[in-house]
Every structure is written in structure tokens, then in C-alpha cells.
Design an enzyme around this catalytic site. Structure first.
Site, PDB file in Angstrom:
ATOM      1  CB  CYS A 122      -5.224   9.177 -17.478  1.00  0.00           C
ATOM      2  SG  CYS A 122      -5.884   9.506 -15.827  1.00  0.00           S
TER       3      CYS A 122
ATOM      4  CB  CYS B  21      -3.138   9.105 -14.213  1.00  0.00           C
ATOM      5  SG  CYS B  21      -4.326   7.762 -14.247  1.00  0.00           S
TER       6      CYS B  21
ATOM      7  CB  CYS C 117      -0.915  -0.027   1.223  1.00  0.00           C
ATOM      8  SG  CYS C 117      -1.635   1.551   1.668  1.00  0.00           S
TER       9      CYS C 117
ATOM     10  CB  CYS D 159       0.857   1.351   4.196  1.00  0.00           C
ATOM     11  SG  CYS D 159      -0.886   0.840   4.190  1.00  0.00           S
TER      12      CYS D 159
END
Length: 480
Positions: free
Chosen positions: A392, A389, A42, A45
Site C-alpha cells: 500500500c 501494508c 509461508c 504455515c
């Protein structure tokens, strides 16, 4: 370098690692413990990890910080309802006490969790105890009761238990201790001494019938006063209202007098505009540097020692005071008069409006959003994207093909906007990329979020269902 490595290793050791086999056994050994439930993959995290470790070192001996790897300890994580990462929870003697909803910086975690130690409400037994308790950096709420059997004391202690994460509580069971402030049972709200000023009382008395709800309302309405110190930790609570903020080199830890110099000038003006629906605050410009640059186009070198002044409404509208802040407050008064008269132009972070916009996918910027997306005669599919991104970039050829397919339809527009460089308008919740909305004719205030798969056929099915008119689809069969 070696010293830094040793410090980092020590900080990691200060975070207790728990798992399915030992969670219940080890958690009960700690009166107060903050547990981070995480997954090694993550990203959020990983970003939190060094801050969490620094906080653990500072809280050593006060509050234990621990972590659970949910990919290896699914039973424990499932038992405590963990569904996303990271999830932080406060445990007391091994029992799940409350979710942690405080800041996620080392300083923020330290300050938040330090408040979790000790009793919910401190029992003050002398005038000296009272003076020492309220002489604090933060505000204090003190319940004053006639004895340990007072009827409303139990209700006060329940409220303290529920609200201790946000506020400091104490109680008195001898009326004489607080006789300088009240002669009867009541609750006293002591504003922080560092924020003492000539424009409002330093102590506010609550005399209504005491319930958890009524006390919560009293604190909410009075805790911040006329002009609170906005921080990264409390900004979300302050911004539920329309808020003016003066940003400058504020430092209440090392320079209280200097910090109050500009605050007093803001308060002098603010006192003339009470009851007009606008709240006032001051903040350290360094703490909000990125926000000032991104949201208002202001650099921290602008204005020198003079405050920046902004207004952010609860609807998200933004305004900046472009005139230099004058020490007599006259420029601030002119800014407020223009604001209340509706003469100010909203600040919108926007890329330049494209000179040419003839491609099938229309380029939208914040300045042209109303003109293109809110065109009352057009249905508009708008994609919010980030240039970096990867999702995207994968969508781009499909999205372009969609626009080319519908290019001959005069009633629909396929558009996209860089949501990193442009303010996203109200009504559009953009938390990740790409995010796609459909704004049909007659429903511009209630856009529909597209949540289907990102294939041409599925986009067309969605538009056929949601569009305000029959789509012009040359070359496509009725099965669409």
C-alpha cells in the site's frame, strides 16, 4: 525454561516428517493420519506450526500427525493436488480420504481429529451401550434398524462416512434397544444432555424415507435446536442464518448449571419468536473477545456478569443490545421487537468522519461510505488498505498522481479506506491489501475489482474502459 524447551522439542518429534522417498511406505502404516503440506517461507504455515505440534502430542497414540515440505518434495505435493499453503488432508491407511476443514488451533485440531478415530458409525448392542453413547458433550445421531440386513442400513452407513467429520454416528440392529424412543426403523437425534431444557425435546425422530440427502437435511434442521452453544468451530455453520448471540461467562465443562442459567432466559424469549427467521445462540465471551471488540466495540469488562447480546444477519448487518440484560427477559424482548420493526440502527465500526476532505484522494470511513462511494452521480475508484501494508505504501504516490490527474473531472472520485479500522461493506471481498474496486454510476451493487498492474497508465486505461462517461484527462494523448 529448560522444561519448556524439552516439551517443545518433544512436540516437534511427535509430528512425522514425510517426503517423496518415504510417503507411501510410512503413510500406509497409520489407520488415520492428518498431513500438513507446507512451505517453510509461508507465514500462515509458521503460525500453524506450534498449534499443530501441540495437537500432535495430545493425539499421540490415537491419530498420527505428519508434515511434508513442498519446496523439497514437489512430487508428493503435486500428486495430492496441493496448490496453496498450508494444505491439510486426512489420510486413511495411506489413501487421501478427505480435506481437513476444521479449526487450526491445538484444541480444535485435537477435538476434530479425535472424532476421526474408530468406525464411521458405532454398532450399539445393548441399552447400556446406547445410554453411554448419547451421554456425551456433543449431539448424537443413532440409526435404529430391525437387523443387519435392513434395507436402509447401508444408506445410513454411507451418510455416516460422509458426515462423520461433523457429527457422531451410531447404529442399532435390534429395535428393542431403542424401544423407549421408537417402535419402528428410524433415525434418532439425541441433543447433548448438557443442553437439556424445558422448551424443546431432547430426542428428535426422523421417520422419512432415508437417503443421504434427506438425512443431511434432517440433521441440519434439528442438530442445533432452539438455542445452540456457538463455538469458534461451529460459528461459520451457524452464521449462514440471521443469528442472535448472548455472550457471557459460559463454561459447559466446569459449570453446566451456571451456563444454562442465562441460556434458559434467552430460550424463554426465543420460544416466542420461532418462525420469524432469526436463530438464537449462546457463547463464551472469552472465546470471542477480539471479535466483540473489533466488530461491536464491546470490551469484556462491559456488563460484568450480564450477557452481551448481538445480532449478525447473514448479509453481515450487525446490531447490539445497549440496554442492560434483565433477568426477566423484558429487555431482550424490547430489543427483538425493535429489531423486527426495523427500528434498530446498525452497528458500523468506523473511524470518525474527517472534518476536512479536500485532498485529491478522498478519505472514506465506514460512516461516509454510502455518501461518497455510493453517490449515484459519481464513478468511484476505492482502495482498501492497511496502514502497515508495504504494498500500500509503494502504491501511494502512484495513486495520488492518479487522483491529481483526474482532479478536474467532476464525475469521478479517487478514494481510499483503512480496512483495518472500518467495516468493509457487503459486495467488496477484501482478503489482502491493497484491494481496489471501481463502483460506477448505475452499478453500485456490482462493483468491479481492479486486477491490473499498479501503474498510472494502466489505471487510466481501466477507468477509460469502465467509466460511465468520457474521462477528462488534461495533458494526456489519445493513446490512453
Amino acid at each position: 525454561m529448560l522444561a519448556e524447551a524439552v516439551t517443545a522439542l518433544s512436540a516437534r518429534r511427535d509430528v512425522l516428517e514425510l517426503g517423496d522417498a518415504d510417503f507411501d511406505y510410512l503413510a500406509t502404516e497409520h489407520e488415520t493420519m492428518l498431513v500438513k503440506f507446507y512451505a517453510p517461507w509461508c507465514g500462515h504455515c509458521k503460525k500453524l506450526a506450534p498449534e499443530f505440534e501441540k495437537a500432535a502430542s495430545r493425539l499421540k497414540g490415537l491419530v498420527q500427525l505428519a508434515k511434508v515440505d513442498c519446496t523439497a518434495n514437489s512430487d508428493t505435493c503435486g500428486r495430492f493436488g496441493v496448490t496453496g499453503y498450508p494444505t491439510l488432508k486426512i489420510f486413511r491407511s495411506g489413501k487421501d480420504s478427505a480435506p481437513y476443514d476444521g479449526p487450526r488451533t491445538a484444541n480444535g485440531i485435537y477435538n476434530y481429529m479425535k472424532k476421526q478415530t474408530g468406525p464411521d458409525s458405532v454398532h450399539l448392542k445393548s441399552k447400556e451401550d446406547l445410554q453411554n453413547f448419547v451421554n456425551n458433550y456433543d449431539a448424537s445421531i443413532v440409526g435404529v434398524f430391525s437387523g443387519t440386513e435392513a434395507l436402509r442400513l447401508a444408506e445410513f452407513l454411507k451418510a455416516a462416512s460422509l458426515l462423520r467429520e461433523q457429527f457422531r454416528f451410531a447404529h442399532i440392529t435390534d429395535l428393542q434397544i431403542a424401544e423407549e424412543h421408537t417402535q419402528t426403523e428410524s433415525v434418532l437425534l439425541f441433543r447433548s444432555p448438557r443442553l437439556s431444557n424445558a422448551f424443546e425435546d431432547s430426542v428428535v425422530v426422523f421417520k422419512d424415507y432415508l437417503t443421504i440427502s434427506s438425512l443431511r437435511r434432517f440433521i441440519r434442521d434439528h442438530i442445533y435446536g432452539l438455542c445452540p452453544h456457538m463455538t469458534v468451530e461451529n460459528r461459520d455453520r451457524l452464521r449462514v442464518r440471521d443469528l442472535l448471540t448472548a455472550y457471557y461467562d459460559l463454561d459447559y465443562h466446569h459449570n453446566v448449571r451456571g451456563s444454562n442459567y442465562w441460556r434458559n432466559r434467552v430460550m424463554k424469549v426465543a420460544s416466542k419468536y420461532t418462525g420469524r427467521g432469526l436463530m438464537f445462540s449462546v457463547a463464551n465471551k472469552g472465546d470471542f473477545q477480539a471479535e466483540l471488540e473489533d466488530d461491536y466495540g464491546l470490551g469484556t469488562s462491559d456488563g460484568g456478569e450480564l450477557p452481551f447480546v448481538t445480532i449478525r444477519t447473514k448479509l453481515g448487518h450487525k446490531y447490539t443490545m445497549r440496554e442492560e440484560f434483565t433477568r426477566d427477559g423484558q429487555s431482550l424482548e424490547r430489543f427483538l421487537e425493535d429489531y423486527f420493526a426495523g427500528r434498530l440502527k446498525r452497528y458500523i465500526r468506523s473511524e470518525p468522519v474527517p472534518e476536512k476532505n479536500t485532498a485529491p484522494v478522498k478519505a472514506v470511513v465506514a460512516e461516509s461510505f454510502d455518501e461518497i462511494v455510493n453517490d449515484p452521480d459519481k464513478d468511484v475508484l476505492i482502495q482498501f488498505y492497511s496502514p502497515s501494508c508495504p504494498h500500500c505504501k509503494r502504491l501511494e504516490p502512484v495513486y495520488r498522481e492518479l487522483a491529481e490527474t483526474l482532479y478536474s473531472d467532476p464525475n469521478i472520485v479517487i478514494a481510499k479506506m483503512n480496512a483495518v479500522e472500518n467495516d468493509v461493506p457487503l459486495g467488496y471481498d477484501v482478503q489482502g491489501f491493497p484491494t481496489i474496486y471501481f463502483a460506477p454510476v448505475g452499478k453500485k451493487d456490482d462493483p468491479v475489482r481492479y486486477q491490473g498492474t499498479r501503474e498510472l497508465k494502466d489505471f487510466l486505461k481501466f477507468l477509460k474502459r469502465e467509466a460511465s462517461h468520457n474521462l477528462v484527462l488534461p495533458g494526456f494523448k489519445d493513446e490512453l
